[in-house]
Design a protein around this motif. Structure first.
Motif, PDB file in Angstrom:
ATOM      1  N   ASP A   1      68.551  -5.667  20.498  1.00  0.00           N
ATOM      2  CA  ASP A   1      69.874  -5.685  19.867  1.00  0.00           C
ATOM      3  C   ASP A   1      70.379  -4.273  19.565  1.00  0.00           C
ATOM      4  O   ASP A   1      71.556  -3.963  19.749  1.00  0.00           O
TER       5      ASP A   1
ATOM      6  N   SER B   1      71.003 -11.076  23.049  1.00  0.00           N
ATOM      7  CA  SER B   1      71.163  -9.786  22.384  1.00  0.00           C
ATOM      8  C   SER B   1      72.562  -9.202  22.497  1.00  0.00           C
ATOM      9  O   SER B   1      72.877  -8.239  21.798  1.00  0.00           O
TER      10      SER B   1
ATOM     11  N   TYR C   1      71.929  -2.538  22.413  1.00  0.00           N
ATOM     12  CA  TYR C   1      73.313  -2.933  22.662  1.00  0.00           C
ATOM     13  C   TYR C   1      74.254  -2.028  21.872  1.00  0.00           C
ATOM     14  O   TYR C   1      75.250  -1.519  22.399  1.00  0.00           O
TER      15      TYR C   1
ATOM     16  N   THR D   1      71.558 -11.067  11.748  1.00  0.00           N
ATOM     17  CA  THR D   1      72.333 -11.534  12.893  1.00  0.00           C
ATOM     18  C   THR D   1      71.905 -12.968  13.205  1.00  0.00           C
ATOM     19  O   THR D   1      71.019 -13.512  12.561  1.00  0.00           O
TER      20      THR D   1
ATOM     21  N   ARG E   1      74.047 -11.052  19.329  1.00  0.00           N
ATOM     22  CA  ARG E   1      73.396 -10.469  18.158  1.00  0.00           C
ATOM     23  C   ARG E   1      73.739  -8.989  18.014  1.00  0.00           C
ATOM     24  O   ARG E   1      73.961  -8.489  16.911  1.00  0.00           O
ATOM     25  N   GLY E   2      73.772  -8.293  19.135  1.00  0.00           N
ATOM     26  CA  GLY E   2      74.094  -6.868  19.096  1.00  0.00           C
ATOM     27  C   GLY E   2      75.494  -6.601  18.590  1.00  0.00           C
ATOM     28  O   GLY E   2      75.728  -5.641  17.840  1.00  0.00           O
TER      29      GLY E   2
END
Length: 260
Positions: free
Chosen positions: A149, A115, A152, A109, A118-119
Motif C-alpha cells: 500500500d 492495494s 502506491y 484502510t 487501500r493505497g
C-alpha cells in the motif's frame, strides 16, 4: 556560629542570587525539554473516516528514534488500529517510537481489498497527517500488505514521501494466495468471483473486514469498502507482477527474504 547566623549568611544576595539563577536555569531547561519532547513524542490514531485523534504524548523522552518527518504505520491484510480498545495491531511499537522522540500516526484502510484501493485510502490519510503535523512529508512503514500500500502512495504522490519501509511484505506475490486462488477459480481473471463457493468465501472475508472497521471505531454508515476476491487476486503472483509494473516506485531491487 549559631543556626540563625548560618541562615542569614545563606540568604545574603551574594549567595542567594547564584542559587536562584541556577534554579531558574534548571526550570527553563526542563520546560524547553518538555516542550520539545512533547512536540516530537506524540502518538495519533488515524482510523479512516474519524480523522486523527491524539492517543498519548510523552513529556520526557530521548531523541533515539526522533525523525525529521512523522512516522506513519500501515497495517496488513485483515488489519486494524486498536480492536475494541483491547488488541493493539502494532503491539506497542507506536508508544516505543514516541518515547524515543517520534511523532507517530497509525492508519486504517480497508482490511480486505487490493492495494490500489487501500493505497488511495492511505494517501488521503497521509494528506491529513501532513496538514495536522505541518510537515511536507512522512516516513511510511507498512506491515505485510501495508508494505505494498505504501508503494502506491510513493508511486502516485512522491512529494509526500520521505522514506518507505516494508516489513514482511509479499512484494512478489504470495504463494498462499496462489494456492487459494487455484483451488477456488484458477482461470478467473475478472474482477468478480463467478461461482457460489468463491462468493461465499469472499463474503466471509468482507464480513471480517467490516468487523475490524467497527472494532477500530468506524461507524456503521462509514464502513470502508471490502472485497475479498480483489484482495486475493492482488496478492497472487500474477496480481503482484501487474502492480509492480504499474507502481515500480520503492520496489526493492533485491529481496533479502520473503514471507507468504
Amino acid at each position: 556560629m549559631t543556626l540563625s547566623l548560618y541562615i542569614r549568611a545563606a540568604l545574603t544576595p551574594k549567595t542567594l542570587l547564584p542559587i536562584l539563577g541556577s534554579i531558574s536555569a534548571g526550570v527553563l531547561l526542563m520546560t524547553m525539554q518538555t516542550t520539545s519532547a512533547q512536540a516530537a513524542g506524540q502518538y495519533y490514531n488515524c482510523a479512516n473516516a474519524n480523522g486523527c485523534k491524539l492517543v498519548d504524548s510523552k513529556y520526557f523522552t530521548s531523541s533515539y528514534t526522533k525523525t525529521q518527518y512523522p512516522v506513519v504505520l500501515a497495517h496488513g491484510l485483515g488489519g486494524f488500529t486498536t480492536l475494541f480498545g483491547v488488541i493493539d495491531y502494532f503491539n506497542g511499537i507506536p508508544e516505543d517510537l514516541m518515547k524515543g522522540g517520534s511523532e507517530v500516526y497509525t492508519t486504517k484502510t480497508s482490511a480486505v481489498n487490493n492495494s490500489e484501493v487501500r493505497g488511495e485510502q492511505l494517501l488521503q490519510q497521509v494528506k491529513t497527517i501532513a496538514a495536522i503535523s505541518g510537515e511536507s512529508k512522512v516516513n511510511l512503514f507498512g506491515h505485510s500488505q501495508g508494505g505494498i500500500d505504501i508503494r502506491y502512495v510513493a508511486g502516485v504522490a512522491p512529494k509526500y514521501v520521505a522514506s518507505v519501509t516494508a516489513v514482511s511484505s509479499p512484494e512478489q506475490g504470495s504463494k498462499t494466495a496462489d494456492f487459494v486462488k487455484t483451488v477456488l477459480e484458477p482461470n478467473n481473471t475478472s474482477g468478480q468471483p463467478s461461482n457460489v463457493t468463491t462468493q461465499l468465501v469472499s463474503g466471509v472475508f468482507n464480513l471480517i473486514g467490516g468487523f475490524t472497521d467497527i472494532g477500530s471505531g468506524i461507524s456503521f454508515n462509514q464502513i470502508q469498502q471490502q472485497d475479498g476476491w480483489q484482495a486475493l487476486v492482488a496478492l497472487s503472483t500474477d496480481g503482484a507482477a501487474k502492480f509492480n509494473a504499474k507502481f515500480p516506485a520503492a520496489m526493492p531491487k533485491k529481496l533479502l527474504w520473503s514471507t507468504d
